[in-house]
Design a protein around this motif. Structure first.
Motif, PDB file in Angstrom:
ATOM      1  N   PRO A   1       5.831   6.597  -4.419  1.00  0.00           N
ATOM      2  CA  PRO A   1       6.414   5.851  -5.549  1.00  0.00           C
ATOM      3  C   PRO A   1       7.936   5.741  -5.479  1.00  0.00           C
ATOM      4  CG  PRO A   1       4.765   7.425  -6.310  1.00  0.00           C
ATOM      5  CD  PRO A   1       5.000   7.721  -4.865  1.00  0.00           C
ATOM      6  N   GLY A   2       8.580   6.721  -4.847  1.00  0.00           N
ATOM      7  CA  GLY A   2      10.039   6.671  -4.711  1.00  0.00           C
ATOM      8  C   GLY A   2      10.509   5.934  -3.481  1.00  0.00           C
ATOM      9  N   GLY A   3       9.570   5.380  -2.721  1.00  0.00           N
ATOM     10  CA  GLY A   3       9.920   4.673  -1.499  1.00  0.00           C
ATOM     11  C   GLY A   3       9.580   5.484  -0.263  1.00  0.00           C
ATOM     12  N   TRP A   4       8.947   4.859   0.719  1.00  0.00           N
ATOM     13  CA  TRP A   4       8.510   5.583   1.915  1.00  0.00           C
ATOM     14  C   TRP A   4       9.670   5.993   2.819  1.00  0.00           C
ATOM     15  CZ3 TRP A   4      10.032   3.523   6.479  1.00  0.00           C
ATOM     16  CH2 TRP A   4      10.293   2.150   6.540  1.00  0.00           C
ATOM     17  N   ALA A   5      10.809   5.344   2.696  1.00  0.00           N
ATOM     18  CA  ALA A   5      11.935   5.663   3.577  1.00  0.00           C
ATOM     19  C   ALA A   5      12.647   6.957   3.186  1.00  0.00           C
ATOM     20  CB  ALA A   5      12.933   4.508   3.590  1.00  0.00           C
ATOM     21  N   ARG A   6      12.434   7.420   1.977  1.00  0.00           N
ATOM     22  CA  ARG A   6      13.154   8.614   1.501  1.00  0.00           C
ATOM     23  C   ARG A   6      12.962   9.817   2.425  1.00  0.00           C
ATOM     24  NH1 ARG A   6      14.970  10.424  -3.806  1.00  0.00           N
ATOM     25  NH2 ARG A   6      14.190   8.483  -4.689  1.00  0.00           N
TER      26      ARG A   6
ATOM     27  N   ARG B   1       0.826  -1.210   0.000  1.00  0.00           N
ATOM     28  CA  ARG B   1       0.000   0.000   0.000  1.00  0.00           C
ATOM     29  C   ARG B   1       0.860   1.261   0.000  1.00  0.00           C
ATOM     30  NH1 ARG B   1      -5.666  -0.002   3.167  1.00  0.00           N
ATOM     31  NH2 ARG B   1      -6.507  -2.003   2.466  1.00  0.00           N
ATOM     32  N   LEU B   2       1.960   1.215   0.722  1.00  0.00           N
ATOM     33  CA  LEU B   2       2.830   2.391   0.809  1.00  0.00           C
ATOM     34  C   LEU B   2       3.385   2.790  -0.550  1.00  0.00           C
ATOM     35  CD1 LEU B   2       4.679   1.470   4.102  1.00  0.00           C
ATOM     36  CD2 LEU B   2       3.401   3.583   3.731  1.00  0.00           C
ATOM     37  N   GLN B   3       3.583   1.805  -1.436  1.00  0.00           N
ATOM     38  CA  GLN B   3       4.128   2.115  -2.749  1.00  0.00           C
ATOM     39  C   GLN B   3       3.239   3.068  -3.523  1.00  0.00           C
ATOM     40  OE1 GLN B   3       6.958   1.752  -4.177  1.00  0.00           O
ATOM     41  NE2 GLN B   3       6.281   2.558  -6.143  1.00  0.00           N
ATOM     42  N   SER B   4       1.919   2.944  -3.346  1.00  0.00           N
ATOM     43  CA  SER B   4       1.005   3.829  -4.073  1.00  0.00           C
ATOM     44  C   SER B   4       1.062   5.258  -3.546  1.00  0.00           C
ATOM     45  CB  SER B   4      -0.430   3.295  -3.987  1.00  0.00           C
ATOM     46  OG  SER B   4      -0.882   3.286  -2.645  1.00  0.00           O
ATOM     47  N   ILE B   5       1.509   5.410  -2.300  1.00  0.00           N
ATOM     48  CA  ILE B   5       1.605   6.741  -1.700  1.00  0.00           C
ATOM     49  C   ILE B   5       2.982   7.346  -1.931  1.00  0.00           C
ATOM     50  CG2 ILE B   5       1.406   8.037   0.467  1.00  0.00           C
ATOM     51  CD1 ILE B   5      -0.363   5.763   1.513  1.00  0.00           C
TER      52      ILE B   5
ATOM     53  N   LEU C   1      11.451   5.276 -15.377  1.00  0.00           N
ATOM     54  CA  LEU C   1      10.231   4.512 -15.128  1.00  0.00           C
ATOM     55  C   LEU C   1      10.465   3.327 -14.195  1.00  0.00           C
ATOM     56  CD1 LEU C   1       8.654   4.470 -18.711  1.00  0.00           C
ATOM     57  CD2 LEU C   1       8.168   6.020 -16.803  1.00  0.00           C
ATOM     58  N   TYR C   2      11.718   3.023 -13.936  1.00  0.00           N
ATOM     59  CA  TYR C   2      12.012   1.917 -13.018  1.00  0.00           C
ATOM     60  C   TYR C   2      11.621   2.319 -11.598  1.00  0.00           C
ATOM     61  CZ  TYR C   2      14.615  -1.421 -10.173  1.00  0.00           C
ATOM     62  OH  TYR C   2      14.971  -2.362  -9.254  1.00  0.00           O
ATOM     63  N   ARG C   3      10.836   1.474 -10.930  1.00  0.00           N
ATOM     64  CA  ARG C   3      10.383   1.738  -9.567  1.00  0.00           C
ATOM     65  C   ARG C   3      11.036   0.718  -8.630  1.00  0.00           C
ATOM     66  NH1 ARG C   3       4.203   1.930  -8.832  1.00  0.00           N
ATOM     67  NH2 ARG C   3       4.317  -0.159  -9.773  1.00  0.00           N
ATOM     68  N   PRO C   4      12.051   1.144  -7.882  1.00  0.00           N
ATOM     69  CA  PRO C   4      12.808   0.177  -7.079  1.00  0.00           C
ATOM     70  C   PRO C   4      11.988  -0.515  -6.004  1.00  0.00           C
ATOM     71  CG  PRO C   4      13.459   2.429  -6.550  1.00  0.00           C
ATOM     72  CD  PRO C   4      12.606   2.509  -7.772  1.00  0.00           C
ATOM     73  N   TYR C   5      10.911   0.134  -5.541  1.00  0.00           N
ATOM     74  CA  TYR C   5      10.146  -0.448  -4.437  1.00  0.00           C
ATOM     75  C   TYR C   5       8.726  -0.829  -4.832  1.00  0.00           C
ATOM     76  CZ  TYR C   5      14.229   1.010  -1.944  1.00  0.00           C
ATOM     77  OH  TYR C   5      15.528   1.136  -1.553  1.00  0.00           O
ATOM     78  N   ALA C   6       8.520  -1.013  -6.112  1.00  0.00           N
ATOM     79  CA  ALA C   6       7.214  -1.477  -6.571  1.00  0.00           C
ATOM     80  C   ALA C   6       7.035  -2.955  -6.235  1.00  0.00           C
ATOM     81  CB  ALA C   6       7.086  -1.269  -8.078  1.00  0.00           C
TER      82      ALA C   6
END
Length: 627
Positions: free
Chosen positions: A75-80, A69-73, A539-544
């Protein structure tokens, strides 16, 4: 007269409330920031809100459900937005500075949010009082006034707690005694514990430029590679290096995506009355000896290179502001010479009466002790390639036979660790199940749990000499099974908790698991004739969420993109031109063959189930219902 009218109005209001069919007024509270690693309550709130919104089925695996779920909020990763807002102080190489200074592991109070429930407060004002005890001669610690509809922040002494009462227009409304459960969780271990492969701030790649690494040793041109953004002028220059991936512990590649962090965070957010004081000293590359019992400086140079073995770092955290005792052990940890590297070693301990007791010790170690990286290199490096002749990228390349020969010594190392856990970290011998050892997930098994990835370069076209060999991968899995058996046996012998449920979950999600969606694309983007294929790097999403839960070398290049200064690299390899080796570093030292953030979350859910049982078993307080 005005005061009498206010009191009368309050009495009438309370009487009206009592006459309704509503619940009696009562006080509700929760910790403002239950996860004490974060120095900002809003960071914890993000995870709490996500957890509270999970459906019942999702709560069976709350951490991986939340990660998706966090990925949708984010996209660059929640830890950033979070990795620079922790209580880890790189310059001091210790935890401090959030609320309690250097005594991070010894909190003296906790901030809570307190409110009034069971009534419709309307516009009434509430007077809150925090007292040291509930008798007539109570000592008032603090008072607050605010609208009854709102929550107020108050500090509660720890561990003794305090009485919180509320009045409306001077009339008693409710009271409760608040005590906070503060759990001390410690994480130690290797790259699987640190979260290697999942930088808190992954590298940013540009679509408007690419980079050339010259040619591979066999002459294959290394052109059209994704390049970092920024204003760097040359590969490996200072601006290029400054624009790399970042971690909350750079030297150890310690990531907030680590399963150890996620377990501690989940335990904090699922109980509104529980705080979690969490420290981790896990470090990529660590072994049971060099890393946990002997000093190991980390996986790359950074200001927070470990200054002590992990066991000693834990002891220092247990002591807070008090000094640790540096004690020399001639043979205790070498097992009378069976482990000669542990002869005459010095390990710190905190005096027992000063040491914060550890509620849970999370441990992941053993893979490096038997040559994990060498096994992987054996499976993916071409037999006639230069890299194999150079010894792989992390030491000697060897197969399962050499790893199997290292297993008996690993068993002895676990014995030495057990002595340190009890003797230096003061975990009671009759509470050994507080030590939770986590098994490594399978890396190349397919859905059937028996077959392994087929030979080929799927997910590895970043460098010409990477080519998975099915037979060697199968041999590696056999060695992994033996490692699993040694770990399980050690846990049984020393009465540790052992977590293994996630191993079955990883079958079919290994390093060769691809799919049809864009996030399951296995090929590396390359720019040819001015066009990117199969997709643009941005377009690469590392945490998708994706089918594979292990980083391929391609994934590692796109996520971590680790490089070193060109001058250093040329000097290290003693070659006139070594640009091609930057590709090897960027696709291996960046966390290849380590779990993705999603994979770490899967491991975390398995560990969580065991950690809950341990806390329930040893809880010193009445159980508190979770929301």
């Amino acid at each position: 007269m005005g005061r009498a009218l206010r009191i009368a109005a309050g009495l009438i209001w309370l009487f009206a409330l009592a006459s309704r069919a509503e619940a009696a007024p009562h006080i509700v509270w929760r910790l403002d920031n239950p996860f004490r690693l974060f120095d900002d309550a809003q960071l914890t709130d993000v995870h709490r809100i996500i957890y509270e919104g999970l459906q019942p089925a999702e709560r069976l695996a709350p951490i991986v459900s939340a990660e998706r779920r966090l990925q949708s909020i984010f996209p660059g990763g929640w830890a950033r937005p979070a990795y620079r807002k922790t209580c880890w102080r790189a310059s001091e190489n210790r935890y401090s500075g959030c609320e309690d200074g250097d005594a991070f592991a010894h909190p003296t109070s906790h901030r809570i949010r307190v409110g009034l429930a069971g009534i419709d407060p309307g516009s009434a004002a509430c007077e809150w009082t925090v007292s040291s005890r509930g008798s007539r001669d109570q000592v008032v610690i603090a008072t607050r006034t605010g609208a009854c509809r709102d929550q107020v922040l108050v500090d509660i002494p720890y561990p003794e707690g305090a009485e919180v009462s509320v009045r409306i227009a001077g009339q008693y409304a409710a009271e409760t005694y608040v005590t906070v459960e503060d759990v001390f969780i410690v994480g130690i271990g290797d790259s699987f514990a640190s979260g290697e492969g999942n930088p808190d701030k992954p590298v940013s790649l540009a679509d408007d430029r690419d980079v050339t690494y010259g040619a591979a040793p066999g002459g294959v041109p290394l052109t059209g590679y994704p390049a970092r953004g920024g204003t760097w002028a040359a590969l490996g220059d200072d601006d290029f290096l400054k624009n790399g991936p970042e971690w909350w512990s750079q030297a150890c590649h310690r990531s907030l995506y680590s399963h150890q962090v996620r377990v501690a965070l989940q335990l904090a957010i699922e109980n509104p009355h529980r705080a979690v004081t969490f420290v981790s000293f896990a470090c990529a590359g660590a072994e049971a000896t060099f890393g946990l019992l002997l000093r190991y400086k980390g996986t790359e140079w950074a200001p927070d290179q470990p200054d002590r073995p992990q066991v000693s770092q834990v002891a220092r955290a247990q002591c807070g502001n008090q000094p640790v005792i540096e004690e020399k052990y001639p043979t205790a940890f070498s097992l009378a010479g069976q482990l000669p590297e542990l002869n005459d070693i010095t390990i710190a301990k905190c005096p027992r009466d000063k040491a914060r007791p550890i509620d849970i010790l999370l441990v992941s170690v053993g893979g490096n002790d038997v040559g994990f990286a060498s096994l992987v290199a054996n499976a993916v490096l071409q037999d006639k390639g230069l890299l194999r002749k150079l010894g792989g990228w992390m030491g000697t390349v060897f197969g399962s036979d050499e790893a199997l020969r290292a297993m008996p010594e690993l068993a002895k190392r676990y014995k030495a660790l057990n002595r340190a856990f009890h003797g230096n970290l003061h975990i009671p011998w009759n509470e050994s199940d507080r030590i939770i050892l986590t098994a490594y997930p399978v890396m190349s098994l397919l859905d059937d749990g028996r077959s392994v990835c087929a030979s080929g370069g799927l997910g590895m076209d970043v460098f010409p000499e990477f080519d998975l060999d099915e037979k060697k991968a199968a041999d590696g899995e056999l060695a992994g099974e033996e490692l699993y058996s040694v770990m399980k046996s050690a846990a049984r012998t020393y009465y540790w908790s052992f977590v293994e449920a996630h191993r079955a979950d990883f079958a079919g999600h290994g390093v060769c698991a691809g799919g049809s969606g864009p996030d399951d694309e296995m090929r590396l983007p390359r720019r040819m004739a001015g066009e990117w294929a199969p997709y643009a790097p941005s377009l690469y999403r590392p945490y998708a969420p994706r089918r594979r839960w292990f980083r391929t070398p391609n994934d590692a290049f796109l996520t971590g993109n680790f490089h070193i200064g060109s001058a250093v690299l040329s000097s290290f390899l003693q070659m006139d031109s070594a640009a091609w080796f930057q590709v090897v570093l960027a696709s291996t030292y960046s966390g290849a063959f380590h779990p993705t953030a999603e994979g770490q979350a899967v491991i975390a859910d398995a560990v969580l189930n065991r950690a809950r049982k341990v806390l329930d078993k040893y809880s010193r307080k009445m159980p508190v219902k979770t929301p």
